[in-house]
Motif scaffolding. Structure first.
Motif, PDB file in Angstrom:
ATOM      1  N   VAL A  55      15.631  46.133   9.567  1.00  0.00           N
ATOM      2  CA  VAL A  55      15.208  45.550   8.296  1.00  0.00           C
ATOM      3  C   VAL A  55      14.129  44.509   8.593  1.00  0.00           C
ATOM      4  O   VAL A  55      14.412  43.442   9.127  1.00  0.00           O
ATOM      5  CB  VAL A  55      16.392  44.920   7.537  1.00  0.00           C
ATOM      6  CG1 VAL A  55      15.921  44.350   6.210  1.00  0.00           C
ATOM      7  CG2 VAL A  55      17.504  45.935   7.329  1.00  0.00           C
ATOM      8  N   ALA A  56      12.904  44.814   8.243  1.00  0.00           N
ATOM      9  CA  ALA A  56      11.779  43.918   8.513  1.00  0.00           C
ATOM     10  C   ALA A  56      11.536  42.990   7.325  1.00  0.00           C
ATOM     11  O   ALA A  56      11.688  43.386   6.177  1.00  0.00           O
ATOM     12  CB  ALA A  56      10.522  44.740   8.790  1.00  0.00           C
ATOM     13  N   GLY A  57      11.173  41.768   7.607  1.00  0.00           N
ATOM     14  CA  GLY A  57      10.742  40.865   6.548  1.00  0.00           C
ATOM     15  C   GLY A  57      11.850  40.239   5.730  1.00  0.00           C
ATOM     16  O   GLY A  57      11.695  40.058   4.532  1.00  0.00           O
ATOM     17  N   GLY A  58      12.981  39.941   6.327  1.00  0.00           N
ATOM     18  CA  GLY A  58      14.039  39.238   5.597  1.00  0.00           C
ATOM     19  C   GLY A  58      15.095  40.163   5.045  1.00  0.00           C
ATOM     20  O   GLY A  58      15.845  40.775   5.784  1.00  0.00           O
ATOM     21  N   THR A  59      15.142  40.297   3.710  1.00  0.00           N
ATOM     22  CA  THR A  59      16.173  41.115   3.077  1.00  0.00           C
ATOM     23  C   THR A  59      15.664  42.521   2.807  1.00  0.00           C
ATOM     24  O   THR A  59      14.464  42.756   2.749  1.00  0.00           O
ATOM     25  CB  THR A  59      16.633  40.482   1.751  1.00  0.00           C
ATOM     26  OG1 THR A  59      15.522  40.425   0.867  1.00  0.00           O
ATOM     27  CG2 THR A  59      17.199  39.087   1.961  1.00  0.00           C
ATOM     28  N   GLY A  60      16.600  43.455   2.625  1.00  0.00           N
ATOM     29  CA  GLY A  60      16.222  44.826   2.296  1.00  0.00           C
ATOM     30  C   GLY A  60      17.219  45.818   2.847  1.00  0.00           C
ATOM     31  O   GLY A  60      18.243  45.445   3.415  1.00  0.00           O
ATOM     32  N   THR A  61      16.890  47.082   2.682  1.00  0.00           N
ATOM     33  CA  THR A  61      17.750  48.175   3.127  1.00  0.00           C
ATOM     34  C   THR A  61      16.905  49.260   3.780  1.00  0.00           C
ATOM     35  O   THR A  61      15.833  49.592   3.284  1.00  0.00           O
ATOM     36  CB  THR A  61      18.526  48.772   1.940  1.00  0.00           C
ATOM     37  OG1 THR A  61      19.308  47.729   1.338  1.00  0.00           O
ATOM     38  CG2 THR A  61      19.437  49.904   2.364  1.00  0.00           C
ATOM     39  N   VAL A  62      17.419  49.814   4.885  1.00  0.00           N
ATOM     40  CA  VAL A  62      16.769  50.917   5.576  1.00  0.00           C
ATOM     41  C   VAL A  62      17.769  52.071   5.632  1.00  0.00           C
ATOM     42  O   VAL A  62      18.889  51.901   6.103  1.00  0.00           O
ATOM     43  CB  VAL A  62      16.353  50.525   7.018  1.00  0.00           C
ATOM     44  CG1 VAL A  62      15.820  51.725   7.772  1.00  0.00           C
ATOM     45  CG2 VAL A  62      15.345  49.394   6.992  1.00  0.00           C
TER      46      VAL A  62
END
Length: 75
Positions: A55-62
């Motif tokens: 997960v690049a750049g802090g928060t998120g979902t892959v």
């Protein structure tokens, strides 16, 4: 088709694999991410892992899916 149905369908072969990595603001503050991976099960565990994973750049979902295409035999 929903994501759960799609991931359950991918369980058909041993060379098929999937994983979901997600990171919330709370996870960023605690330097961790959450991961679930196949095979799909209604009661499957979610692992808390140190770092940011993919997960690049802090928060998120892959969502990562490996679903190879096998050659069709010649007739």
């Amino acid at each position: 088709m929903g994501l759960k149905h799609a991931l359950a369908s991918i369980n058909a072969g041993e060379d098929q694999h999937w994983s979901i990595q997600t990171r919330t603001a709370e996870d960023v503050a605690n330097d961790r991410y959450q991961r679930a991976e196949g095979p799909y099960d209604i009661h499957m565990p979610v692992s808390m892992i140190p770092g940011s994973g993919e997960v690049a750049g802090g928060t998120g979902t892959v969502v990562r899916v490996r679903c190879p295409i096998h050659p069709v035999p010649k007739m």
